[in-house]
Design a protein around this motif. Structure first.
Motif, PDB file in Angstrom:
ATOM      1  N   LYS A   1       0.822  -1.217   0.000  1.00 29.03           N
ATOM      2  CA  LYS A   1       0.000   0.000   0.000  1.00 29.03           C
ATOM      3  C   LYS A   1       0.849   1.257   0.000  1.00 29.03           C
ATOM      4  O   LYS A   1       0.580   2.198  -0.722  1.00 29.03           O
ATOM      5  CB  LYS A   1      -0.903   0.024   1.230  1.00 29.03           C
ATOM      6  N   SER A   2       1.880   1.279   0.839  1.00 30.14           N
ATOM      7  CA  SER A   2       2.656   2.503   0.998  1.00 30.14           C
ATOM      8  C   SER A   2       3.662   2.709  -0.122  1.00 30.14           C
ATOM      9  O   SER A   2       3.867   3.830  -0.572  1.00 30.14           O
ATOM     10  CB  SER A   2       3.378   2.503   2.340  1.00 30.14           C
ATOM     11  N   LYS A   3       4.326   1.633  -0.561  1.00 29.04           N
ATOM     12  CA  LYS A   3       5.306   1.778  -1.634  1.00 29.04           C
ATOM     13  C   LYS A   3       5.592   0.423  -2.264  1.00 29.04           C
ATOM     14  O   LYS A   3       5.192  -0.610  -1.736  1.00 29.04           O
ATOM     15  CB  LYS A   3       6.595   2.400  -1.119  1.00 29.04           C
ATOM     16  N   LYS A   4       6.298   0.453  -3.371  1.00 30.52           N
ATOM     17  CA  LYS A   4       6.697  -0.776  -4.056  1.00 30.52           C
ATOM     18  C   LYS A   4       8.076  -1.177  -3.552  1.00 30.52           C
ATOM     19  O   LYS A   4       9.021  -0.401  -3.637  1.00 30.52           O
ATOM     20  CB  LYS A   4       6.727  -0.549  -5.565  1.00 30.52           C
ATOM     21  N   VAL A   5       8.183  -2.383  -3.009  1.00 35.96           N
ATOM     22  CA  VAL A   5       9.453  -2.886  -2.494  1.00 35.96           C
ATOM     23  C   VAL A   5      10.161  -3.609  -3.641  1.00 35.96           C
ATOM     24  O   VAL A   5       9.583  -4.488  -4.269  1.00 35.96           O
ATOM     25  CB  VAL A   5       9.218  -3.848  -1.313  1.00 35.96           C
ATOM     26  N   LEU A   6      11.425  -3.209  -3.902  1.00 40.21           N
ATOM     27  CA  LEU A   6      12.172  -3.768  -5.020  1.00 40.21           C
ATOM     28  C   LEU A   6      13.586  -4.098  -4.566  1.00 40.21           C
ATOM     29  O   LEU A   6      14.262  -3.254  -3.985  1.00 40.21           O
ATOM     30  CB  LEU A   6      12.218  -2.762  -6.173  1.00 40.21           C
TER      31      LEU A   6
ATOM     32  N   LEU B   1       6.053  -1.451   9.502  1.00 38.97           N
ATOM     33  CA  LEU B   1       5.891   0.008   9.490  1.00 38.97           C
ATOM     34  C   LEU B   1       4.463   0.392   9.117  1.00 38.97           C
ATOM     35  O   LEU B   1       3.868   1.292   9.729  1.00 38.97           O
ATOM     36  CB  LEU B   1       6.868   0.647   8.513  1.00 38.97           C
ATOM     37  N   GLU B   2       3.902  -0.268   8.113  1.00 40.26           N
ATOM     38  CA  GLU B   2       2.519   0.019   7.717  1.00 40.26           C
ATOM     39  C   GLU B   2       1.545  -0.313   8.842  1.00 40.26           C
ATOM     40  O   GLU B   2       0.597   0.425   9.096  1.00 40.26           O
ATOM     41  CB  GLU B   2       2.147  -0.793   6.474  1.00 40.26           C
ATOM     42  N   ARG B   3       1.797  -1.426   9.520  1.00 41.69           N
ATOM     43  CA  ARG B   3       0.919  -1.844  10.606  1.00 41.69           C
ATOM     44  C   ARG B   3       0.975  -0.864  11.775  1.00 41.69           C
ATOM     45  O   ARG B   3      -0.052  -0.476  12.330  1.00 41.69           O
ATOM     46  CB  ARG B   3       1.304  -3.249  11.069  1.00 41.69           C
ATOM     47  N   LYS B   4       2.179  -0.412  12.120  1.00 44.52           N
ATOM     48  CA  LYS B   4       2.326   0.562  13.199  1.00 44.52           C
ATOM     49  C   LYS B   4       1.656   1.884  12.841  1.00 44.52           C
ATOM     50  O   LYS B   4       1.010   2.515  13.680  1.00 44.52           O
ATOM     51  CB  LYS B   4       3.803   0.798  13.506  1.00 44.52           C
ATOM     52  N   ASP B   5       1.819   2.305  11.604  1.00 47.14           N
ATOM     53  CA  ASP B   5       1.190   3.537  11.149  1.00 47.14           C
ATOM     54  C   ASP B   5      -0.330   3.426  11.213  1.00 47.14           C
ATOM     55  O   ASP B   5      -1.015   4.356  11.635  1.00 47.14           O
ATOM     56  CB  ASP B   5       1.650   3.851   9.721  1.00 47.14           C
ATOM     57  N   TYR B   6      -0.854   2.283  10.808  1.00 45.49           N
ATOM     58  CA  TYR B   6      -2.301   2.052  10.853  1.00 45.49           C
ATOM     59  C   TYR B   6      -2.815   2.102  12.291  1.00 45.49           C
ATOM     60  O   TYR B   6      -3.827   2.747  12.578  1.00 45.49           O
ATOM     61  CB  TYR B   6      -2.630   0.702  10.215  1.00 45.49           C
ATOM     62  N   GLU B   7      -2.103   1.448  13.197  1.00 44.08           N
ATOM     63  CA  GLU B   7      -2.531   1.438  14.594  1.00 44.08           C
ATOM     64  C   GLU B   7      -2.445   2.833  15.205  1.00 44.08           C
ATOM     65  O   GLU B   7      -3.304   3.219  15.999  1.00 44.08           O
ATOM     66  CB  GLU B   7      -1.694   0.453  15.398  1.00 44.08           C
TER      67      GLU B   7
ATOM     68  N   LYS C   1      -5.762   4.922  16.688  1.00 47.04           N
ATOM     69  CA  LYS C   1      -5.879   5.371  18.073  1.00 47.04           C
ATOM     70  C   LYS C   1      -6.217   6.855  18.177  1.00 47.04           C
ATOM     71  O   LYS C   1      -6.739   7.302  19.182  1.00 47.04           O
ATOM     72  CB  LYS C   1      -4.600   5.069  18.833  1.00 47.04           C
ATOM     73  N   ARG C   2      -5.911   7.622  17.176  1.00 45.62           N
ATOM     74  CA  ARG C   2      -6.131   9.071  17.227  1.00 45.62           C
ATOM     75  C   ARG C   2      -7.536   9.425  16.914  1.00 45.62           C
ATOM     76  O   ARG C   2      -8.310   9.153  16.258  1.00 45.62           O
ATOM     77  CB  ARG C   2      -5.173   9.769  16.272  1.00 45.62           C
TER      78      ARG C   2
END
Length: 109
Positions: A64-69, A98-104, A108-109
């Motif tokens: 979702k956030s970026k393409k890993v290459l 990182l995506e999971r932490k950002d989502y959580e 919470k906010r």
């Protein structure tokens, strides 16, 4: 769901093609298990390039956030593919966390 796409497999010698394909399918099972509850359908691309004596193998996954290459090159195609997937696993896990932490954090906010 993760879909595996192997491109330019014809560049690999005929004796190694089945072995390399089976390695790719075996390693993609890990990503299918990791991303089974992921919102987006993902495509795991493995691209082979053979020039002179070196094999260049690259793998990409569109999160979702970026393409890993990641790309690796070497003379022995089996070692290159296994080394590539070992490094790729680390990078994808890190990005997924990182995506999971950002989502959580946002939830919470």
């Amino acid at each position: 769901m993760v879909k595996l796409v192997v491109k330019n497999i014809s560049e690999v010698e005929d004796t190694y093609q089945d072995k390399v394909k089976s390695i790719c399918e075996e390693k993609s099972e890990y990503y299918k298990e990791l991303f089974k509850k992921y919102d987006k359908d993902l495509t795991l691309e493995v691209i082979f390039d053979h020039s002179s004596a070196l094999y260049k193998v690259s793998a990409s996954l569109n999160l979702k956030s970026k393409k890993v290459l990641i790309a690796e090159e070497g003379k022995d195609v089996e070692k290159v593919v296994t080394g590539l997937f070992a490094e790729f696993k680390k990078v994808v896990k890190r990005q997924y966390e990182l995506e999971r932490k950002d989502y959580e954090y946002k939830r919470k906010r």
